[in-house]
Scaffold this active site. Structure first.
Site, PDB file in Angstrom:
ATOM      1  NE  ARG A  24     -36.789 -66.581  58.153  1.00  0.00           N
ATOM      2  CZ  ARG A  24     -37.763 -65.861  59.631  1.00  0.00           C
ATOM      3  NH1 ARG A  24     -37.797 -64.933  60.168  1.00  0.00           N
ATOM      4  NH2 ARG A  24     -37.397 -67.669  60.057  1.00  0.00           N
ATOM      5  CG  HIS A  36     -34.069 -57.720  59.961  1.00  0.00           C
ATOM      6  ND1 HIS A  36     -35.236 -58.639  60.211  1.00  0.00           N
ATOM      7  CD2 HIS A  36     -34.177 -56.279  58.660  1.00  0.00           C
ATOM      8  CE1 HIS A  36     -35.726 -56.989  59.821  1.00  0.00           C
ATOM      9  NE2 HIS A  36     -35.698 -56.639  59.073  1.00  0.00           N
ATOM     10  CB  ILE A  37     -30.797 -60.204  65.253  1.00  0.00           C
ATOM     11  CG1 ILE A  37     -31.350 -59.405  66.085  1.00  0.00           C
ATOM     12  CG2 ILE A  37     -29.198 -61.169  65.654  1.00  0.00           C
ATOM     13  CD1 ILE A  37     -31.961 -59.915  67.295  1.00  0.00           C
ATOM     14  CB  SER A  38     -30.436 -63.425  61.167  1.00  0.00           C
ATOM     15  OG  SER A  38     -31.496 -63.044  60.864  1.00  0.00           O
ATOM     16  CE1 TYR A  66     -33.234 -64.280  64.547  1.00  0.00           C
ATOM     17  CE2 TYR A  66     -33.823 -65.666  64.896  1.00  0.00           C
ATOM     18  CZ  TYR A  66     -34.154 -64.964  63.948  1.00  0.00           C
ATOM     19  OH  TYR A  66     -34.514 -65.165  63.701  1.00  0.00           O
ATOM     20  CG  ASP A  86     -50.170 -48.783  55.798  1.00  0.00           C
ATOM     21  OD1 ASP A  86     -49.294 -48.800  54.832  1.00  0.00           O
ATOM     22  OD2 ASP A  86     -51.417 -48.728  55.599  1.00  0.00           O
TER      23      ASP A  86
END
Length: 148
Positions: free
Chosen positions: A108, A97-99, A22, A84
């Site tokens: 994931r 998403h950072i990664s 991260y 929802d």
């Protein structure tokens, strides 16, 4: 223009949590940078480790803001409720998403949120938030041109 940056669990630890994945920058430093890059955007930032609090925030801003940039963390892969909530509001959302989730563990590699977001940015580090905001700004500008 008002944009909510919404971060989920463990993202309060950016800068110290798993820096090999991260990075070492804090989210606060990124937010300062985004305010400089986008001076016409009013940013609200909210982070919670609690699923229901994230849902409440989506409900709170989901009919009045111009965009939501959401990194739901681990909830991206598990939360039908956040899916929802995003589907229930009119404010467009972009998932970040950072990664690169596709280069990580199998669990994931699927997000439950992607189909209710206007786009997904993943694997570009904290810059993904900047690209998401830029996309929302561009969308707003195009809509303004079309309605003139």
């Amino acid at each position: 223009m008002k944009i909510l940056i919404l971060n989920g669990p463990n993202l309060n630890l950016l800068g110290i949590r798993q820096p090999e994945i991260y990075g070492t920058d804090t989210f606060e430093s990124l937010l300062d940078k985004m305010k400089q890059i986008f001076p016409s955007v009013e940013f609200d930032y909210y982070q919670s480790n609690v699923e229901g609090e994230l849902i409440n925030k989506i409900h709170e801003v989901g009919f009045s803001y111009d965009g939501i940039v959401i990194n739901a963390g681990g909830y991206s892969h598990t939360s039908v409720a956040i899916h929802d909530a995003l589907a229930s509001v009119t404010t467009p959302a972009i998932e970040v998403h950072i990664s690169n989730i596709y280069a990580r563990e199998e669990y994931r590699r699927h997000s439950l949120l992607s189909d209710v977001c206007m786009g997904v940015i993943c694997g570009l580090g904290l810059d993904g938030y900047i690209y998401a905001v830029k996309s929302l700004v561009n969308k707003k500008e195009k809509n303004n041109i079309l309605t003139q």
